[in-house]
Design a protein around this motif. Structure first.
Motif, short mmCIF file in Angstrom:
data_model
loop_
_atom_site.label_atom_id
_atom_site.label_comp_id
_atom_site.label_asym_id
_atom_site.label_seq_id
_atom_site.Cartn_x
_atom_site.Cartn_y
_atom_site.Cartn_z
N ASP A 24 8.32 4.34 -17.12
CA ASP A 24 7.50 3.31 -16.46
C ASP A 24 7.37 3.62 -14.98
O ASP A 24 8.32 4.08 -14.35
N SER A 25 6.18 3.32 -14.47
CA SER A 25 5.91 3.67 -13.07
C SER A 25 6.52 2.63 -12.13
O SER A 25 6.13 1.47 -12.13
N LEU A 26 7.47 3.08 -11.34
CA LEU A 26 8.12 2.19 -10.38
C LEU A 26 7.19 1.85 -9.21
O LEU A 26 7.08 0.68 -8.81
N PRO A 27 6.46 2.85 -8.64
CA PRO A 27 5.55 2.51 -7.53
C PRO A 27 4.53 1.45 -7.90
O PRO A 27 4.21 0.58 -7.10
N LYS A 28 4.02 1.51 -9.13
CA LYS A 28 3.02 0.53 -9.56
C LYS A 28 3.63 -0.87 -9.51
O LYS A 28 3.04 -1.81 -8.97
N LEU A 29 4.85 -1.00 -10.07
CA LEU A 29 5.49 -2.31 -10.07
C LEU A 29 5.73 -2.80 -8.65
O LEU A 29 5.45 -3.96 -8.32
N LYS A 81 5.31 10.47 -5.99
CA LYS A 81 5.95 11.80 -6.03
C LYS A 81 7.44 11.73 -5.65
O LYS A 81 8.15 12.70 -5.81
N LEU A 82 7.86 10.58 -5.13
CA LEU A 82 9.22 10.49 -4.61
C LEU A 82 10.21 10.13 -5.72
O LEU A 82 9.83 9.70 -6.80
N SER A 83 11.50 10.31 -5.39
CA SER A 83 12.52 9.94 -6.37
C SER A 83 12.63 8.43 -6.44
O SER A 83 12.10 7.71 -5.60
N ARG A 84 13.32 7.94 -7.45
CA ARG A 84 13.39 6.49 -7.66
C ARG A 84 14.10 5.81 -6.51
O ARG A 84 13.71 4.72 -6.08
N ASN A 85 15.16 6.43 -6.02
CA ASN A 85 15.89 5.81 -4.91
C ASN A 85 15.03 5.71 -3.66
O ASN A 85 15.01 4.69 -2.97
N GLU A 86 14.27 6.80 -3.40
CA GLU A 86 13.40 6.78 -2.22
C GLU A 86 12.31 5.73 -2.37
O GLU A 86 12.00 4.99 -1.44
N THR A 87 11.74 5.67 -3.58
CA THR A 87 10.70 4.68 -3.84
C THR A 87 11.22 3.28 -3.57
O THR A 87 10.58 2.47 -2.89
N ALA A 88 12.41 3.01 -4.11
CA ALA A 88 12.98 1.67 -3.94
C ALA A 88 13.28 1.40 -2.48
O ALA A 88 13.03 0.29 -1.97
N LEU A 115 0.83 -1.21 0.00
CA LEU A 115 0.00 0.00 0.00
C LEU A 115 0.86 1.26 0.00
O LEU A 115 0.61 2.20 -0.74
N LEU A 116 1.91 1.24 0.86
CA LEU A 116 2.80 2.40 0.93
C LEU A 116 3.42 2.68 -0.42
O LEU A 116 3.49 3.82 -0.86
N SER A 117 3.86 1.61 -1.08
CA SER A 117 4.55 1.78 -2.36
C SER A 117 3.66 2.46 -3.38
O SER A 117 4.13 3.24 -4.20
N SER A 118 2.35 2.16 -3.32
CA SER A 118 1.49 2.75 -4.34
C SER A 118 1.31 4.24 -4.12
O SER A 118 0.80 4.94 -4.99
N PHE A 119 1.75 4.75 -2.97
CA PHE A 119 1.61 6.19 -2.73
C PHE A 119 2.92 6.95 -2.94
O PHE A 119 3.01 8.11 -2.61
#
Lengths: 935, 116
Positions: A104-109, A22-29, A15-19
């Motif tokens: 490509d959307s990283l949060p979605k993946l 807005k974050l950078s790729r490193n933060e998302t990962a 759930l968190l990942s899908s939100f």
């Protein structure tokens, strides 16, 4: 920490990942990595207990009746799989951060990946079979989402759909199997099921349950003949393929077999089905892999082949074979995941995965090449790597198989052949991609991958090497606890070693390597031979049958649903005719045993008029006004019939409703065409006549059969209690307002709703008002004839008086709220007809909507009133009073209820007619052509 | 007499069904009205046919069955509501669509197409 936190944490992570859009790729990962790392820590925290031989449980009692509980268990097998799922999951998340492009959307993946991770963890940690099944289905759904990640690509959508259908169908079979299993044992708790092995194997349902569960496992693990969805699932992004289609999801089927191994295995039918399926899959996958030009295609078929190998091991009747199966699960997950990741890098850096174009990559990406070559060597089973060890064990176990009786020698031979094929396609992977001349016509200039993209592969390759060289140190303990969980006994003594001396398995390995290299050397001839064979693709068979099923359904639907309402009605009536007439043919005699009455003159005339009116309505149905007049005869005769047959209340109601209905229909006809053109073909008319006659015959016969039989009625109760209990002598009215008062309340509510619906339908109605009648004659200039106007005004107080009289006497004599309401409405309608709605509107200020609401409210409150006296809803009360001048009079609370009925009926009837009538008065008549111009 | 009564019910059903199978709205409303007559008569007759025994309590010993009568009474009123609703629906349909076919989609398009 409790076990159930593991899937909860990964769900939260998802759930968190899908939100994190807005974050950078490193933060998302980093956020996506947090959840699996915590979950991994929890698993490792519990690992020592599991190593010491315990099985941990976590149980929340939930739905006792159906046996569904939230229940987790953590044994060696769960530990092994959890480590694989979480460990490789972390690597894949890390890898995907570099693999996915900016668009490509990283949060979605990540959200999907973590959802999938939750589902997998749920499967391997479940202690309840239905809970397991829930997570099983969740893997199907989340893998559907992951495969169709690039949803704009048709390939991805098709591949995802195919995977969903195949694994979903398998999931249904699995559910059936688990339900049977639960039924045999009497519980869905896995620990109880695992303790009931003998019971299950002796059950007559054992075979059915086994086959259904295996269907679920085989579809998930892409076993022949369900293997074909896996290559098409490769349309997914490569990190997804690495995760789902090598390390985890396809292993869910294997896990299932391992989980239920103690109770389902050990019989001939298990060994035959599992080992033969595994053997067929092993050979087929290895063979087809050799001919795939697409790198991922090669790996997909290789995965199928290795899954077959594990399945075959589970189907071999020795305990060591099971240990080997577990060992190979670990090894395959590591080397295949790293190979997929390497393929992803190659694809990423060159723009293609076609081995006919990719050549000589060694020059461009030496690091990746080295890593990929080590992994591929592990896949081929080269010594010093983990693949060698488990393959050696596999060869050794095939030698012990007695499965095929005197032909059992075939199994090791075929195993060696599969080994050789595996060496051949591994050699192709290495030689074709990294050597073999120069690249041909690449979309991109190839170069080495980013530093961190290689890290996950380096870790996996390190594990391959460590396990391969120091197996006892690295993997022994884990293998031991996992195997003992599968076998539920002490794990047999096994020794994994690089060197067992010169023996038969070593010879087989050597033969496989030599044979594989030979096959690779002769590949050109083999490719030519293969190209000359007719292709038989599982996918095309699947798609064709899928399409034909859809087409078949479509045709069936279109046969019934062609948009013609008459057709639907005819089908409906035909079905009715069939079922209603069938019992008639079973009856001995239509006429019953009651004494029949003679036909008297009165009835004969009445019936003749009724029949004549009905037939005339049909005959003249094109001339609408005429048919309307004819049908009014029928209505009149119906009310006469009610009078005749001792139903005065019905007769009064029918008569007043008839008046209102005919006025309404006449008014409506003003806005409709006056004539119906002749359109139906003769054959259609004939068909309709036949069907209509059939209906008439059947209903008439049923009616005759019914009324000539003696009556056994519950009405004696009402007759006996009407006076004493309800305080009225008109039993019909007492039933309406007292015994069945709740029904009546419902009826007036429906009436009110219908009136409101009509009000809404007439709202903003673009009516056209014809300037002439059907024959082209102008309307009369004198709109409101003076005679009618005068008389109607005189009649109004009289009519209202009659209505009041009917209302008051209703409880004891024919009459009541319904009839009084209709009489009042008729009297007011007469004013509308005589004076027009504007005239009435200024004199009678009555909001009909509020009238309806008020009526229903009075009736309801009257009913609720009885609650005050602690009596059930709508209990009536009555007593006798001595009223001056009138004398002794009965007053009943039911009269208030009846007043509600009266007001509702007046309001509803007036609303229907006045709303429509208003339309005629609103503006001047327009010419038909003008206002219908929109048409 | 029972036979005659049943014949009447049968005729009403036949005429009602035939009218319901027409393609225009007005005859269908008439057909529905006709069918509700038939149904009411049928339901009423399930209390059997009795003459001069209305269920008004007096010194009589025998009464007509009051229960079907009560049910049919409400059925008549509800039947009126249904007839009213369907005829207004027919008016609305004609006003919005320009004709009174019940199969708006298929038949109308074909007919209009054939004319033009």
């Amino acid at each position: 920490m409790a076990l159930f936190w593991v899937p909860i944490i990964t769900t939260i992570g998802s759930l968190l990942s899908s939100f994190t859009t807005k974050l950078s790729r490193n933060e998302t990962a980093a956020i996506a990595l947090t959840a699996p790392l915590i979950a991994l820590a929890i698993c490792l925290y519990h690992a020592p207990a599991v190593y010491s031989g315990q099985t941990l449980y976590d149980h929340i009692q939930w739905l006792d009746i159906v046996g569904i509980h939230i229940s987790f268990r953590f044994d060696g097998l769960s530990l092994l799989f959890s480590l694989l799922i979480l460990g490789i999951g972390c690597l894949v998340i890390f890898y995907a951060r570099y693999y996915l492009s900016e668009k490509d959307s990283l949060p979605k993946l990540y959200a999907y990946l973590l959802l999938f991770m939750t589902a997998m963890l749920g499967i391997v940690m479940s202690n309840n079979m239905l809970q397991l099944w829930f997570f099983w289905e969740l893997t199907s759904i989340s893998s559907f989402l992951l495969i169709s990640y690039w949803s704009d690509k048709a390939e991805a959508r098709k591949g995802a759909l195919m995977a969903l259908i195949i694994t979903g169908a398998g999931g249904l079979a699995l559910l059936a199997g688990l339900l049977i299993l639960g039924n045999i044992v009497g519980s869905y708790q896995i620990d109880q099921v695992l303790a009931s092995g003998e019971l299950i194997k002796q059950s007559q349902w054992y075979e059915v349950s086994l086959v259904l569960i295996l269907l679920g496992a085989f579809t998930k693990s892409a076993q022949f003949p369900f293997h074909f969805w896996l290559p098409h699932a490769m349309a997914a992004p490569t990190p997804v393929s690495a995760y789902l289609h090598s390390a985890t999801m396809v292993k869910a089927g294997i896990f299932l077999m391992a989980r239920f191994y103690p109770v389902l295995a050990g019989t001939d039918i298990w060994f035959i089905i599992v080992s033969l399926t595994g053997l067929a899959t092993l050979l087929l996958g290895a063979y087809v892999a050799l001919f795939k030009h697409d790198l991922k295609g090669l790996l997909a078929y290789s995965t199928i082949s290795h899954l077959g190998l594990i399945t075959l091991l589970l189907g071999l009747d020795t305990e060591l074979a099971t240990v080997a199966a577990i060992f190979h699960i670990i090894n395959h997950a590591t080397f295949k995941a790293s190979l997929f990741m390497a393929t992803g890098i190659i694809d990423h850096e060159t723009g293609t995965r076609d081995m006919r174009k990719l050549n000589g990559m060694w020059k461009y990406m030496p690091f990746t090449a080295t890593l990929a070559m080590v992994s591929a060597a592990a896949m081929a089973g080269v010594p010093l790597l983990n693949g060698f060890l488990s393959k050696e064990m596999f060869f050794a176990e095939t030698l012990h198989s007695q499965l095929l009786g005197s032909m059992s020698w075939l199994i090791p031979v075929l195993a060696t052949l599969a080994g050789a094929l595996s060496v051949a396609y591994s050699a192709r992977f290495i030689h074709d991609v990294f050597f073999n001349g120069d690249p041909i016509d690449l979309p991109k200039q190839p170069h080495e991958a980013p530093r961190y993209m290689r890290v996950p592969i380096e870790i996996l390759v390190a594990i391959c090497l460590l396990v391969g060289m120091f197996p006892n140190l690295v993997v022994d303990g884990l293998l031991d606890v996992a195997s003992s969980a599968v076998l539920t006994t002490k794990t047999p003594v096994f020794e994994i070693a690089l060197w067992h001396g010169f023996n038969l398995p070593l010879l087989m390995s050597a033969l496989a390597v030599v044979g594989g290299l030979t096959i690779y050397a002769l590949r050109k001839h083999l490719f030519q031979f293969q190209a000359s064979l007719p292709t038989l693709e599982g996918r095309s068979i699947f798609e064709k049958s899928f399409e034909s099923i859809l087409l078949w359904c479509q045709m069936r639907i279109e046969q019934f649903e062609n948009g013609s309402l008459q057709r639907y009605i005819i089908i409906l009536i035909a079905v009715f005719l069939f079922f209603a007439s069938a019992p008639l043919f079973d009856m001995q005699k239509l006429v019953g045993e009651s004494q029949l009455r003679p036909i008297d003159m009165f009835n004969a005339v009445g019936s003749a008029l009724l029949i004549a009116g009905a037939v005339a309505t049909v005959i003249w149905h094109r001339q609408r006004m005429v048919s309307l007049i004819m049908i009014s005869i029928v209505g009149l005769m119906v009310s006469v019939a009610f009078t005749r047959f001792s139903a005065p209340d019905l007769a009064l109601t029918q008569l007043s409703v008839e008046v209102v209905t005919i006025v309404l229909l006449m008014l409506a006809l003003f806005f409709l065409p006056q004539k119906t053109p002749k359109e139906s073909t003769s054959i259609r008319v004939l068909r309709d006549v036949l069907i209509a006659t059939g209906c008439g015959v059947v209903v008439g016969s049923i009616c005759y059969a019914l009324i000539t039989r003696p009556l056994d009625s519950i009405s004696q109760f009402f007759i006996a209690n009407a006076k004493t209990g309800g305080g009225g002598t008109n039993v019909v009215n007492v039933i309406l307002v007292d015994f069945r008062g709740f029904d009546t309340l419902g009826e007036i509510t429906v009436l009110g709703i219908a009136a409101l619906g009509i009000y809404k339908l007439l709202n903003n109605l673009p009516l056209f008002v014809p300037s002439t009648d059907g024959e082209g004659r102008k309307w009369a200039k004198e709109k409101y004839p003076i005679l009618l106007a005068t008389i109607s005004q005189t009649l109004l107080p009289l009519a209202l008086l009659v209505s009041a009289f009917i209302f008051i006497r209703g409880h004891n004599l024919p009459g009541g709220g319904f009839i009084a309401g209709l009489v009042t409405a008729t009297a007011i309608i007469l004013q509308y007809i005589a004076h027009g709605s504007n005239w009435v509107g200024t004199r009678l200020v009555l909001n009909y909507r509020k009238t309806i609401a008020g009526g229903v409210m009075i009736a309801t409150i009257c009913g609720l009133g009885s609650l005050l006296f602690e009596k059930p809803f709508l209990t009536s009360w009555f007593d006798y009073f001595d009223i001056p001048f009138v004398g002794k009079t009965e007053l009943a609370s039911a009269m208030i209820f009846d007043l509600g009925v009266y007001i509702t009926v007046v309001g509803a009837t007036m609303m229907i007619l006045a709303s429509l009538g208003q339309q005629t008065a609103s503006d001047d008549p327009k010419s038909e052509s003008k206002s219908i111009g929109a048409k | 007499m029972e036979l005659l009564y049943s014949v009447c019910v049968g005729v009403l059903v036949s005429c009602g069904v035939f009218l319901i199978l027409r393609a225009r709205s007005f005859p269908i409303v008439l057909g529905l009205t006709m069918l509700s007559y038939a149904v009411n008569l049928f339901l009423f007759s399930s209390g059997r046919l009795t003459i001069n025994k209305a269920a008004i309590l007096s010194s009589n010993e025998q009464y007509a069955d009051p229960l079907p009568q009560a049910l049919v009474l409400t059925a008549i009123v509800i039947g009126f509501a249904m007839t009213a609703f369907s005829i207004i629906l027919a008016i609305r349909a004609r006003a919005d669509l320009g004709n009174d076919y019940v199969n708006q989609q298929t038949q109308v398009n074909n007919k209009i197409g054939a004319k033009k």
